[in-house]
Motif scaffolding. Structure first.
Motif, PDB file in Angstrom:
ATOM      1  N   LEU A   1      11.243   4.105  -8.979  1.00 34.69           N
ATOM      2  CA  LEU A   1      10.633   3.461  -9.783  1.00 34.69           C
ATOM      3  C   LEU A   1       9.189   2.886  -9.206  1.00 34.69           C
ATOM      4  N   GLY A   2       8.112   3.359  -9.714  1.00 31.35           N
ATOM      5  CA  GLY A   2       6.723   3.223  -8.936  1.00 31.35           C
ATOM      6  C   GLY A   2       6.284   4.461  -8.463  1.00 31.35           C
ATOM      7  N   ALA A   3       5.060   4.716  -8.437  1.00 30.10           N
ATOM      8  CA  ALA A   3       4.406   5.990  -8.151  1.00 30.10           C
ATOM      9  C   ALA A   3       3.131   5.808  -7.428  1.00 30.10           C
ATOM     10  N   GLY A   4       3.444   4.592  -6.447  1.00 29.86           N
ATOM     11  CA  GLY A   4       1.962   4.294  -5.774  1.00 29.86           C
ATOM     12  C   GLY A   4       2.071   4.995  -4.156  1.00 29.86           C
ATOM     13  N   GLY A   5       1.489   4.606  -3.595  1.00 28.05           N
ATOM     14  CA  GLY A   5       1.476   5.061  -2.237  1.00 28.05           C
ATOM     15  C   GLY A   5       2.704   5.467  -1.419  1.00 28.05           C
ATOM     16  N   SER A   6       3.697   4.358  -1.387  1.00 27.49           N
ATOM     17  CA  SER A   6       4.979   4.543  -0.861  1.00 27.49           C
ATOM     18  C   SER A   6       5.645   5.736  -1.651  1.00 27.49           C
ATOM     19  N   ALA A   7       5.633   5.786  -2.692  1.00 28.17           N
ATOM     20  CA  ALA A   7       6.425   6.840  -3.585  1.00 28.17           C
ATOM     21  C   ALA A   7       5.969   8.298  -3.234  1.00 28.17           C
TER      22      ALA A   7
ATOM     23  N   PRO B   1      -2.626   7.434 -14.206  1.00 23.51           N
ATOM     24  CA  PRO B   1      -3.198   7.687 -13.030  1.00 23.51           C
ATOM     25  C   PRO B   1      -2.339   8.249 -11.874  1.00 23.51           C
ATOM     26  N   ARG B   2      -1.482   7.298 -11.468  1.00 25.65           N
ATOM     27  CA  ARG B   2      -0.769   7.399 -10.216  1.00 25.65           C
ATOM     28  C   ARG B   2       0.316   8.541 -10.357  1.00 25.65           C
ATOM     29  N   LEU B   3       0.730   8.772 -11.821  1.00 24.60           N
ATOM     30  CA  LEU B   3       1.526   9.725 -11.945  1.00 24.60           C
ATOM     31  C   LEU B   3       0.989  11.088 -11.863  1.00 24.60           C
TER      32      LEU B   3
ATOM     33  N   THR C   1       7.835  -0.399  -6.630  1.00 32.72           N
ATOM     34  CA  THR C   1       6.915  -0.838  -7.624  1.00 32.72           C
ATOM     35  C   THR C   1       6.109  -2.066  -7.002  1.00 32.72           C
ATOM     36  N   GLY C   2       6.873  -2.789  -6.057  1.00 31.56           N
ATOM     37  CA  GLY C   2       6.580  -3.706  -5.561  1.00 31.56           C
ATOM     38  C   GLY C   2       6.810  -4.967  -6.315  1.00 31.56           C
ATOM     39  N   MET C   3       7.764  -4.962  -7.493  1.00 31.54           N
ATOM     40  CA  MET C   3       8.220  -6.135  -8.057  1.00 31.54           C
ATOM     41  C   MET C   3       9.482  -6.772  -7.330  1.00 31.54           C
ATOM     42  N   GLY C   4       9.446  -8.128  -7.348  1.00 26.45           N
ATOM     43  CA  GLY C   4      10.162  -8.922  -6.340  1.00 26.45           C
ATOM     44  C   GLY C   4       9.415  -9.078  -4.977  1.00 26.45           C
ATOM     45  N   LYS C   5       8.178  -8.786  -4.973  1.00 24.91           N
ATOM     46  CA  LYS C   5       7.482  -9.401  -3.863  1.00 24.91           C
ATOM     47  C   LYS C   5       6.344  -9.482  -4.236  1.00 24.91           C
ATOM     48  N   ASP C   6       5.526  -8.271  -4.645  1.00 23.53           N
ATOM     49  CA  ASP C   6       3.886  -8.452  -4.884  1.00 23.53           C
ATOM     50  C   ASP C   6       3.666  -9.000  -6.265  1.00 23.53           C
ATOM     51  N   ARG C   7       4.859  -8.724  -7.234  1.00 21.79           N
ATOM     52  CA  ARG C   7       4.588  -9.177  -8.663  1.00 21.79           C
ATOM     53  C   ARG C   7       6.292  -9.800  -8.761  1.00 21.79           C
ATOM     54  N   PRO C   8       6.214 -10.690  -9.702  1.00 19.71           N
ATOM     55  CA  PRO C   8       7.707 -11.202 -10.137  1.00 19.71           C
ATOM     56  C   PRO C   8       8.594 -10.177 -10.809  1.00 19.71           C
TER      57      PRO C   8
ATOM     58  N   GLU D   1      15.274  -0.822  -1.722  1.00 16.85           N
ATOM     59  CA  GLU D   1      14.362  -1.886  -2.052  1.00 16.85           C
ATOM     60  C   GLU D   1      13.210  -1.617  -0.886  1.00 16.85           C
ATOM     61  N   LEU D   2      12.187  -1.486  -1.293  1.00 19.95           N
ATOM     62  CA  LEU D   2      10.991  -1.128  -0.035  1.00 19.95           C
ATOM     63  C   LEU D   2      10.751  -2.236   0.564  1.00 19.95           C
ATOM     64  N   ASN D   3      10.752  -3.406   0.053  1.00 18.15           N
ATOM     65  CA  ASN D   3      10.562  -4.733   0.799  1.00 18.15           C
ATOM     66  C   ASN D   3      11.710  -5.314   1.253  1.00 18.15           C
TER      67      ASN D   3
ATOM     68  N   THR E   1      13.935  -1.889   8.190  1.00 17.36           N
ATOM     69  CA  THR E   1      13.749  -0.711   8.857  1.00 17.36           C
ATOM     70  C   THR E   1      12.375   0.122   8.638  1.00 17.36           C
ATOM     71  N   TYR E   2      12.146   0.386   7.534  1.00 20.82           N
ATOM     72  CA  TYR E   2      10.674   1.022   7.133  1.00 20.82           C
ATOM     73  C   TYR E   2       9.724   0.252   7.671  1.00 20.82           C
ATOM     74  N   PHE E   3       9.703  -1.382   7.644  1.00 17.08           N
ATOM     75  CA  PHE E   3       8.843  -2.191   7.919  1.00 17.08           C
ATOM     76  C   PHE E   3       8.329  -2.027   9.607  1.00 17.08           C
ATOM     77  N   VAL E   4       9.621  -2.031  10.289  1.00 15.22           N
ATOM     78  CA  VAL E   4       9.578  -1.794  11.905  1.00 15.22           C
ATOM     79  C   VAL E   4       8.786  -0.235  12.332  1.00 15.22           C
TER      80      VAL E   4
HETATM   81  N1  LIG Z   1       9.135  -2.162   4.182  1.00 16.38           N
HETATM   82  C1  LIG Z   1       7.998  -1.800   4.351  1.00 16.38           C
HETATM   83  O1  LIG Z   1       7.252  -1.608   5.386  1.00 16.38           O
HETATM   84  C2  LIG Z   1       6.926  -1.131   3.197  1.00 16.38           C
HETATM   85  C3  LIG Z   1       6.349   0.039   3.239  1.00 16.38           C
HETATM   86  C4  LIG Z   1       5.768   0.317   2.381  1.00 16.38           C
HETATM   87  C5  LIG Z   1       5.666  -0.254   1.230  1.00 16.38           C
HETATM   88  N2  LIG Z   1       6.333  -1.282   1.061  1.00 16.38           N
HETATM   89  C6  LIG Z   1       6.168  -2.266  -0.203  1.00 16.38           C
HETATM   90  O2  LIG Z   1       6.581  -1.451  -1.438  1.00 16.38           O
HETATM   91  C7  LIG Z   1       5.923  -1.688  -2.289  1.00 16.38           C
HETATM   92  C8  LIG Z   1       4.820  -0.527  -3.024  1.00 16.38           C
HETATM   93  O3  LIG Z   1       4.041  -0.189  -2.148  1.00 16.38           O
HETATM   94  P1  LIG Z   1       3.080   0.692  -2.329  1.00 16.38           P
HETATM   95  O4  LIG Z   1       2.146   0.896  -1.248  1.00 16.38           O
HETATM   96  O5  LIG Z   1       3.654   2.023  -3.015  1.00 16.38           O
HETATM   97  O6  LIG Z   1       2.171  -0.073  -3.516  1.00 16.38           O
HETATM   98  P2  LIG Z   1       1.411   0.591  -4.626  1.00 16.38           P
HETATM   99  O7  LIG Z   1       0.634   1.470  -4.310  1.00 16.38           O
HETATM  100  O8  LIG Z   1       0.533  -0.721  -5.454  1.00 16.38           O
HETATM  101  O9  LIG Z   1       2.237   1.201  -5.861  1.00 16.38           O
HETATM  102  C9  LIG Z   1       3.183   0.326  -6.602  1.00 16.38           C
HETATM  103  C10 LIG Z   1       3.262   1.036  -8.126  1.00 16.38           C
HETATM  104  O10 LIG Z   1       4.200   0.727  -9.139  1.00 16.38           O
HETATM  105  C11 LIG Z   1       3.548   0.634 -10.262  1.00 16.38           C
HETATM  106  N3  LIG Z   1       4.228  -0.205 -10.942  1.00 16.38           N
HETATM  107  C12 LIG Z   1       4.208  -1.699 -10.677  1.00 16.38           C
HETATM  108  N4  LIG Z   1       5.096  -2.442 -11.518  1.00 16.38           N
HETATM  109  C13 LIG Z   1       5.847  -1.259 -12.342  1.00 16.38           C
HETATM  110  C14 LIG Z   1       6.736  -1.313 -13.299  1.00 16.38           C
HETATM  111  N5  LIG Z   1       7.229  -2.284 -13.842  1.00 16.38           N
HETATM  112  N6  LIG Z   1       7.181  -0.117 -13.712  1.00 16.38           N
HETATM  113  C15 LIG Z   1       6.612   0.869 -13.179  1.00 16.38           C
HETATM  114  N7  LIG Z   1       5.614   1.159 -12.321  1.00 16.38           N
HETATM  115  C16 LIG Z   1       5.334   0.175 -11.733  1.00 16.38           C
HETATM  116  C17 LIG Z   1       2.260   0.739  -9.888  1.00 16.38           C
HETATM  117  O11 LIG Z   1       1.407   1.086 -11.316  1.00 16.38           O
HETATM  118  P3  LIG Z   1      -0.008   0.638 -11.368  1.00 16.38           P
HETATM  119  O12 LIG Z   1      -0.832   1.804 -10.750  1.00 16.38           O
HETATM  120  O13 LIG Z   1      -0.163   0.681 -12.750  1.00 16.38           O
HETATM  121  O14 LIG Z   1      -0.358  -0.735 -10.980  1.00 16.38           O
HETATM  122  C18 LIG Z   1       1.822   1.236  -8.762  1.00 16.38           C
HETATM  123  O15 LIG Z   1       1.623   2.539  -8.997  1.00 16.38           O
HETATM  124  C19 LIG Z   1       5.059  -2.875  -1.874  1.00 16.38           C
HETATM  125  O16 LIG Z   1       5.574  -4.059  -2.426  1.00 16.38           O
HETATM  126  C20 LIG Z   1       4.865  -2.756  -0.292  1.00 16.38           C
HETATM  127  O17 LIG Z   1       5.008  -3.959   0.323  1.00 16.38           O
HETATM  128  C21 LIG Z   1       7.281  -1.930   2.192  1.00 16.38           C
END
Ligand SMILES: NC(=O)c1ccc[n+]([C@@H]2O[C@H](COP(=O)([O-])OP(=O)(O)OC[C@H]3O[C@@H](n4cnc5c(N)ncnc54)[C@H](OP(=O)(O)O)[C@@H]3O)[C@@H](O)[C@H]2O)c1
Length: 317
Positions: free
Chosen positions: A148-154, A182-184, A228-235, A253-255, A282-285
């Motif tokens: 769920l979420g297709a951003g950088g981590s996905a 666009p992310r997809l 998605t970052g939900m539960g940390k970056d967004r509620p 959960e990535l966070n 573990t991902y964080f460290v």
């Molecule tokens: N533990 C760690 O060390 C670690 C490492 C990497 C990442 N993370 C965490 O993982 C989260 C994601 O990181 P990221 O770098 O991948 O961030 P990102 O690039 O912002 O990706 C988040 C993606 O989720 C999508 N999204 C948000 N809400 C959604 C929803 N309700 N349904 C479907 N898609 C949704 C966003 O879509 P839009 O493009 O439309 O905004 C975005 O493409 C962050 O909170 C980050 O802190 C943690």
């Protein structure tokens, strides 16, 4: 040791930046001084906060600062990995192959006068994955991944799994859901270049009830990732409280900090659905230790990683 976030002043000691959303709340602010001591860096970490999808100038300002200030020596980038590179690509003199492939940077560093960008997440998400997914798991279970979420981590996780040599270590299907197209498209473009045998599916959706349905359709043993970052970056959470995790499945959960609604939803079903649950610690460290090694040009041996991991764990406790 840490300074106020977003103050881009000329550094007087070696300074690494942390580009994120709520950086002061991250455990790294307490861990970094300890790591600096262990590694003899004499360095400090400064946060740089921006809302997700910040204006290009916000990203260019921090990259320009690191480029031109001699003691500002690098940065770890989270959440903004794609947007930062899109906004500031011309300021970087070198990108590693993963950064080129994924269109993102999680590490900014300097070498021989060049400003370099690396995408470490295909490596670090993989190290985190290997810490809780047994070898041969996917071959044994025929399970799938719902991301769920297709951003950088996905993107990074998908690159890691696509690169696994043994077919039994690769999930048969990887379903990516994102709220914007666009992310997809970017994820698909990356996977098209890799020519993997994993069946990728790209779904445009932000309705949590539909995510519940995608989750219900997964075979037993499947993994559901909250990227998605939900539960940390967004509620909130990308699924509802009524959503059922796959029987004998995995929830990642990535966070590791924030409200972590998705993690708690999984925890409530841990026994009834027999779930393996992993948070983002573990991902964080791995993520931080790899980028610190890149920025300060260190050889991160397994022994050194263990020492840093122990120091981080003592602070978390
Ligand atoms: N533990 C760690 O060390 C670690 C490492 C990497 C990442 N993370 C965490 O993982 C989260 C994601 O990181 P990221 O770098 O991948 O961030 P990102 O690039 O912002 O990706 C988040 C993606 O989720 C999508 N999204 C948000 N809400 C959604 C929803 N309700 N349904 C479907 N898609 C949704 C966003 O879509 P839009 O493009 O439309 O905004 C975005 O493409 C962050 O909170 C980050 O802190 C943690």
């Amino acid at each position: 040791m840490s300074a106020q976030p977003n103050r881009l002043e000329p550094a007087t000691v070696p300074t690494m930046y942390f580009v994120g959303v709520t950086t002061t709340r991250s455990s790294i602010m307490k861990i970094f001084p300890k790591w600096s001591e262990i590694l003899g860096l004499g360095a400090r970490l400064v946060g740089y906060d921006a809302e997700p999808h910040a204006p290009a100038e916000t990203y260019r300002a921090i990259v320009q600062h690191i480029k031109h200030d001699p003691l500002s020596i690098g940065a770890l980038v989270t959440t903004h990995k794609i947007d930062l590179l899109t906004a500031a690509r011309d300021l970087l003199d070198y990108l590693d192959p993963y950064a080129e492939l994924c269109g993102e940077v999680s590490s900014i560093s300097k070498r021989d006068g060049r400003l370099e960008g690396h995408a470490k997440d295909p490596i670090t998400s993989g190290l985190a994955w290997e810490a809780f997914v047994e070898p041969g798991y996917w071959g044994r279970t025929n399970a799938e991944v719902l991301c769920l979420g297709a951003g950088g981590s996905a993107v990074a996780i998908s690159v890691y799994v696509a690169g696994l040599q043994d077919q039994a270590d690769r999930p048969r299907r990887f379903i990516a859901v994102n709220r914007s197209q666009p992310r997809l498209d970017a994820l698909k473009a990356v996977q098209d270049k890799l020519k993997t045998d994993i069946e990728f599916e790209y779904i445009l959706n932000e309705d949590p009830r539909k995510n519940d349905q995608y989750m219900a359709a997964l075979p037993p043993g499947s993994m559901v990732i909250n990227a998605t970052g939900m539960g940390k970056d967004r509620p909130g959470s990308p699924i509802t409280d009524a959503g059922l995790f796959p029987q004998n499945g995995m929830a990642w959960e990535l966070n590791y900090r924030g409200e972590l609604d998705f993690l708690h939803q999984a925890e409530r079903q841990a026994r009834t659905r027999n779930l393996k649950i992993e948070d983002g610690w573990t991902y964080f460290v791995h993520g931080w230790s790899q980028v610190v090694a890149q920025v300060f040009h260190l050889d991160l041996t397994p022994e050194l990683f263990k020492e840093l991991d122990r120091a981080a764990a003592s602070i978390r406790a």
